[in-house]
Design an enzyme around this catalytic site. Sequence first.
Site, mmCIF file in Angstrom:
data_model
loop_
_atom_site.group_PDB
_atom_site.id
_atom_site.type_symbol
_atom_site.label_atom_id
_atom_site.label_comp_id
_atom_site.label_asym_id
_atom_site.label_seq_id
_atom_site.Cartn_x
_atom_site.Cartn_y
_atom_site.Cartn_z
ATOM 1 N N ASP A 1 2.299 -4.242 -5.809
ATOM 2 C CA ASP A 1 3.647 -4.835 -5.701
ATOM 3 C C ASP A 1 4.286 -5.061 -7.068
ATOM 4 O O ASP A 1 5.390 -4.579 -7.341
ATOM 5 C CB ASP A 1 3.579 -6.188 -4.970
ATOM 6 C CG ASP A 1 3.509 -6.021 -3.468
ATOM 7 O OD1 ASP A 1 3.095 -4.935 -3.026
ATOM 8 O OD2 ASP A 1 3.857 -6.973 -2.749
ATOM 9 N N GLY B 1 6.718 -8.169 3.911
ATOM 10 C CA GLY B 1 6.041 -6.945 3.489
ATOM 11 C C GLY B 1 6.866 -6.132 2.507
ATOM 12 O O GLY B 1 6.623 -4.958 2.299
HETATM 13 O O1 PMV Z 1 3.190 -7.400 2.588
HETATM 14 P P1 PMV Z 1 3.292 -7.337 1.098
HETATM 15 O O2 PMV Z 1 4.618 -6.955 0.575
HETATM 16 O O3 PMV Z 1 2.754 -8.562 0.465
HETATM 17 O O4 PMV Z 1 2.328 -6.105 0.651
HETATM 18 C C1 PMV Z 1 0.939 -6.254 0.754
HETATM 19 C C2 PMV Z 1 0.196 -5.000 0.403
HETATM 20 C C3 PMV Z 1 -1.295 -5.093 0.690
HETATM 21 O O5 PMV Z 1 -1.850 -3.801 0.435
HETATM 22 C C4 PMV Z 1 -1.560 -5.445 2.141
HETATM 23 C C5 PMV Z 1 -1.964 -6.117 -0.189
HETATM 24 C C6 PMV Z 1 -2.128 -5.720 -1.644
HETATM 25 O O6 PMV Z 1 -2.470 -6.605 -2.455
HETATM 26 O O7 PMV Z 1 -1.981 -4.543 -1.997
#
Ligand code: PMV
Length: 319
Positions: free
Chosen positions: A152, A104
């Site tokens: 991201d 995350g």
């Molecule tokens: O868990 P990560 O670092 O891949 O973050 C994902 C964020 C989400 O909101 C769940 C997905 C997105 O595309 O924004």
Amino acid sequence: EYLSTATAPGKAILLGEHAVVYGKPAIAIPVSQLRVEVTIEKFRCPDNEIWIDSPVVRLYKNVKDLPFENPLRLAIDLTKDRCTTKTFSGMMIRINSALPIGGGMGSGAAVSCALIRALSTCLDGQALPAETVNALAFEVEKIHHGNPSGVDNTVITYEQPIYFKRNTPMKMVQVGTPIHLVIADTGINSATSTMVNGVRKRYEQDKERYQGIFDSIENLVDKAHQAIEIGDINTLAMTMNENHRLLQAMEVSSFSLDRLVKTAITAGALAAKLIGAGGGGNMIALCTTETTKPVSQALNAIGAVRVFSFSLADNKGGI
Ligand code: PMV
């Protein structure tokens, strides 16, 4: 022989994950202390090929032996297309990461950004402009999970706190007062795609309820945005705690995440919530200079992995 290098930070979503996929705003911050580093060296091999050495994912391969849809291969192919220089001698791309994979913290986007910058520097003598790096990293994100919001790659490319909404130019967030944070990992890996697809399924089954949750999150994100700018830490804390409850309601939290959140609050954190896709991975706690240490110690004591604290500087640059 060394050719080029580039690094990229991790990221944490302070508020708004998942809802951001549905067009709601999110606030994301770079985590500059945890980085991915990509170094490119000359490599003697027939036909001037590109090799990858990535010990964290136990990969040592000629890029042409990876499937087209491999995220590393895609990042390399897209970068080669955009660069002016088309001929090169054999190279070895080494990827090292202090970021947990699938935790995350945006490891996928960080690898893409660092790789795109290192390779373009190697080929053209300078990195592609940030806007292009961001766009290419977004293309790669689509492979990690089908429907990424783009938060991201954006926060990682620009390495600034941002207020982000899908298909809208991002806004830099002014930070009115330093924000002290502790991040802790459950140690459990969780795939973003699985979590995002799970939310999609439940959303399809009860659109009204999920739309209500997303609207509430939007409200919190806007409140938090203002609170960060004016340096109102108590309101920021309230919005983060409330956001965690809504993430629980969306069934993306887990026993281990909730345990870390509870522990942080009991030890004196003003707020705590999961960050990113959930199901495992990391949580973040909002602390003060006084509570950073006891909160970190309490998280370590219950077996959280890789607990670390950092501060988000105010816009005057002090922490
Ligand atoms: O868990 P990560 O670092 O891949 O973050 C994902 C964020 C989400 O909101 C769940 C997905 C997105 O595309 O924004």
